[in-house]
Design an enzyme around this catalytic site. Structure first.
Site, short mmCIF file in Angstrom:
data_model
loop_
_atom_site.label_atom_id
_atom_site.label_comp_id
_atom_site.label_asym_id
_atom_site.label_seq_id
_atom_site.Cartn_x
_atom_site.Cartn_y
_atom_site.Cartn_z
N GLU A 78 52.38 44.04 30.84
CA GLU A 78 51.23 43.73 29.99
C GLU A 78 49.93 44.26 30.59
OE1 GLU A 78 51.51 42.61 27.10
OE2 GLU A 78 53.54 41.76 27.07
N ARG A 88 52.20 29.52 17.78
CA ARG A 88 52.98 29.56 16.53
C ARG A 88 53.96 28.39 16.48
NH1 ARG A 88 57.93 31.57 15.79
NH2 ARG A 88 57.96 32.41 17.91
N CYS A 141 52.68 32.81 27.71
CA CYS A 141 52.72 33.98 28.60
C CYS A 141 51.33 34.62 28.72
CB CYS A 141 53.75 35.00 28.11
SG CYS A 141 55.45 34.44 28.36
N HIS A 165 56.81 41.15 30.23
CA HIS A 165 57.71 40.53 29.25
C HIS A 165 59.05 41.26 29.26
CE1 HIS A 165 54.56 38.34 26.66
NE2 HIS A 165 55.55 37.48 26.81
#
Ligand code: PCA
Length: 216
Positions: A78, A88, A141, A165
């Protein structure tokens, strides 16, 4: 050099988190660096407390956090953590922050301090699918990437931090729908080992990569 590698616990109804499984399988030494490990809960706020305690105890030169990004095809180092939590689904304690800052008054974003392009180059050369990602999402994350970079910026100026990830493991995909992308945990271990080698060898900055990003 000492490298703290963290893996998140399972979440979202999954019985495993491939990030944690891969971290557990890493050897104790990579490219001469000592590898120490920590397991993080998928709980907003508490994950950062566990990370902070592990950093205070271990005083690592590098803190590399690993998490699952179900649905992605590649390992994705990332590039950026943003000061924004927007869940979510509830975390493992039932918290579901919506449109919240991670650090009130903190900078909007931090860029990774790890050589993500050198990492992706190494993985690709070894046959491990990898691409630099320019969004770590808005769940735990991203919170962890922002938190580790905030620690680097405010309390541990000698430390470098970043996040990678990994996709679903093949075992998870076998239980999920047709077409679900996945990767073997062995390949994740190979990829993470290459990432750590890159962190040891590229101590300052990064190569200028042309490997694109997740927008492509
Ligand atoms: N993945 C989630 C949180 C924990 C994990 O492994 C995420 O991408 O935010």
């Amino acid at each position: 050099m000492k490298i703290l590698v963290t893996g998140f616990q399972p979440f979202g109804g999954e019985c495993m988190n491939p990030a944690l499984e891969a971290v557990r399988r890493l050897p104790d030494t990579i490219a001469g660096a000592q590898i120490v490990k920590a397991e993080l809960p998928v709980v907003f706020g508490r994950d950062g407390e566990v990370l902070r305690a592990a950093v205070a105890e271990q005083r690592p030169d590098v803190c590399l956090c690993i998490g699952q990004a179900g649905g992605r095809t590649h390992i994705t180092p990332e590039f950026v953590g943003i000061n924004y939590a927007h869940a979510r689904i509830p975390d493992n304690d039932g918290n579901q922050p919506i449109a919240q800052p991670i650090v009130k008054g903190g900078p909007d974003a931090y860029f990774t301090l790890l050589p993500v392009h050198a990492t992706v180059d190494r993985m690709r050369a070894a046959g491990v699918p990898a691409v630099v990602s320019y969004t770590a999402g808005t769940y735990c994350c991203n919170e962890m990437l922002y938190t580790v970079l905030h620690l680097c910026a405010t309390e541990y100026p000698e430390m470098r931090g970043g996040f990678i990830h990994v996709p679903y493991a093949t075992e998870q995909a076998a239980r999920l729908g047709d077409g679900t992308p996945s990767m073997s945990i062995d390949m994740m271990v190979q990829g993470l080992t290459l990432a750590i080698e890159a962190c040891v060898e590229v101590e300052h900055g990064d190569i200028v990569g042309t490997a694109g990003g997740t927008e492509q």
